[in-house]
Structure formats: C-alpha cells, structure tokens
Design an enzyme around this catalytic site. Structure first.
Site, short mmCIF file in Angstrom:
data_model
loop_
_atom_site.label_atom_id
_atom_site.label_comp_id
_atom_site.label_asym_id
_atom_site.label_seq_id
_atom_site.Cartn_x
_atom_site.Cartn_y
_atom_site.Cartn_z
N THR A 30 0.85 -1.20 0.00
CA THR A 30 0.00 0.00 0.00
C THR A 30 0.89 1.24 0.00
O THR A 30 0.50 2.27 -0.53
CB THR A 30 -0.96 0.05 1.22
OG1 THR A 30 -0.21 -0.12 2.41
CG2 THR A 30 -2.00 -1.04 1.14
N PHE A 37 -6.74 -5.23 -1.31
CA PHE A 37 -7.98 -5.71 -1.94
C PHE A 37 -9.11 -5.88 -0.95
O PHE A 37 -10.27 -5.81 -1.29
CB PHE A 37 -7.75 -7.07 -2.62
CG PHE A 37 -6.71 -6.99 -3.68
CD1 PHE A 37 -6.74 -5.98 -4.61
CD2 PHE A 37 -5.69 -7.92 -3.74
CE1 PHE A 37 -5.77 -5.89 -5.59
CE2 PHE A 37 -4.72 -7.85 -4.72
CZ PHE A 37 -4.75 -6.82 -5.64
N HIS A 121 1.04 -16.74 -2.43
CA HIS A 121 -0.19 -16.63 -3.22
C HIS A 121 0.09 -16.49 -4.70
O HIS A 121 -0.79 -16.07 -5.46
CB HIS A 121 -1.03 -15.44 -2.71
CG HIS A 121 -1.52 -15.62 -1.30
ND1 HIS A 121 -1.99 -14.59 -0.53
CD2 HIS A 121 -1.58 -16.72 -0.51
CE1 HIS A 121 -2.33 -15.04 0.67
NE2 HIS A 121 -2.09 -16.33 0.71
N CYS A 132 -1.02 -26.93 -19.65
CA CYS A 132 0.38 -27.33 -19.90
C CYS A 132 1.37 -26.56 -19.04
O CYS A 132 2.57 -26.75 -19.15
CB CYS A 132 0.73 -27.15 -21.38
SG CYS A 132 0.81 -25.42 -21.90
#
Ligand code: ZN
Length: 255
Positions: A30, A37, A121, A132
């Site tokens: 931030t 989010f 994440h 693939c």
C-alpha cells in the site's frame, strides 16, 4: 523518540545474529500505491471474488475473473517498489536475510532486487496455462481482453489461462509453503510486516519461528493478531521503519 529506541533494539538483534527472514503482507505494498484488496474501496468491497471451482466449471465465471483481474492490472503495472522493498533487497545482498516470504502477488520485491522470494499466493506478473503450465507475460493478454472481451485460451495447448496467483478456493502451493516453514525454523529473527497475521499461514509462520527460538518483530500500521507474542511491535510506516533500522545497523548506533 520511542520509535528510534525500537529501531535501535531491532538493529541490535540483527547485528548479533546471522539469519533473518522477512514476512510481508499487503501493508508493504500500500506504501507503493497498491490498494489492499480487502480494505474498504478495495476490489473485494465492490466485486465478489470468483472461486476456483467456478472458474474451472463455467465460462461466465472465467469472464468475470478476467474482468476483475484486468481492473486490478493497472495498479500493479504502475506500481514501483518503495524504501521497504529496497532495504530488504539490500539485506539479502549481505547474505544475512535468508529471503522474503510474501502474501503479495505484485512482484515488487523482485522489482526492488530481491531474488529469494517465496510467493505464498503466486504472482500476478505471469499468466499460467492450467493445462500445460506454460507461462506468459500478462500485458498483451490483458490488452486483448480489454479490447475484445474474449477470454483468451493457451496459444500452445488451448487450455484455460489464469493469472499465476492462488485463487479463492485453491490450495496454496505445498512446496512453497514447506520452504517457508523451513525458513521460519532456521531464522534467528523474523520480521513480520504489513500483515494482520490472522489468516493461515500468516498466523502460524511467526509462531514456528518463535518456537525455534527466533525473535519476532512486528511492523504494521494497525495492531495484529500476534502483537502480544512479539519481542518488538512497531505501529508505523514499514518503509520509514526499515530505513530507520537499517541506519542503526550500518552506523551501529542510533540517536
Ligand atoms: Zn497450455
């Protein structure tokens, strides 16, 4: 000043130990202008996140996913690393910061020069094929979606394309998680920054470090779930705090 005393204490612990680990969450980014989010005004206050199972099952869910990701893409593309990212990159160069474990997907640690980064994440700096596992630069794919609204397929195998991030309802990569726990066990000092430290694995990694005898330092604007068990808690800007600690460390004094 209370802060400079805290900077001096943390710098002292760093000076007398050989292996440190940084754990970072949204708060460090931030300060580079990337919205959290989950905060009010963040994307999840306006849109419902697309669950991974829905992404796999339904074309309309994939379209909504791409719409949301393209909306967030501009924030990432414009953001630059800040002082906090840069201090951590310098500490890696000294060989004493084992690396950075991050919940962030913005790639700003790497942009600042860090090379040992565990992205719990995943990363928004790549698009991955679920068929693939080919990887692609997001820019042209995002541009194309914004122009024609058609969800792109993998140019190599026709598989589903998704940002290389962990979606809601998707498991964290077990190898990355395992290495993060290993770093937690090995470090002498863990600096946990910009995370409220309440969701897993953010909640347990600092405790793994503490149980193995490491000192825990928390730097966050707001109180976290683990302030009570930390050796030092600093409620302030991460960038300014790391710059302050770094100065103490280099001058071996701070006043
Ligand atoms: Zn493919």
């Amino acid at each position: 000043m209370a802060d400079s005393q805290a900077h001096r204490r943390v710098a002292q612990w760093l000076a007398e130990t050989e292996s440190w680990v940084a754990f970072t969450g949204a708060g460090i980014s931030t300060e580079s202008g990337i919205p959290d989010f989950r905060s009010p005004g963040g994307i999840w206050s306006r849109s419902q996140p697309v669950m991974f199972d829905d992404f796999l099952a339904r074309a309309d869910a994939r379209r909504e996913y791409w719409r949301q990701k393209c909306e967030a893409h501009g924030d990432f593309a414009r953001a630059e690393p800040n002082d906090g990212h840069r201090v951590l990159a310098r500490w890696e160069e000294t060989g004493r910061l084992l690396g950075v474990i991050t919940q962030n997907i913005d790639g700003l640690h790497q942009a600042a020069g860090s090379s040992r980064v565990l992205e719990l994440h995943g990363t928004a700096r790549q698009i991955a094929c679920l068929g693939c596992d080919a990887r692609f630069d997001p820019d042209p794919l995002v541009e194309r979606f914004q122009a024609d609204g058609v969800v792109p397929d993998c140019p190599e195998c026709g598989g589903l394309l998704k940002h290389a991030t962990v979606s809601f309802g998707q498991a964290l990569p077990p190898d990355v998680l395992q290495e993060a726990v290993e770093w937690g066990r090995r470090c002498d000092v863990m600096l946990a920054m910009g995370s409220s430290l309440v969701v897993e694995p953010a909640a347990s990694l600092p405790q793994v470090a503490r149980q193995e005898g490491a000192r825990l330092v928390i730097i966050n604007r707001d109180p976290t779930g683990q302030d009570a068990s930390a050796d030092e808690v600093i409620h302030a800007s991460i960038g300014a705090t790391l710059v302050g600690i770094d100065r103490c460390l280099r001058e071996a004094r701070c006043d």
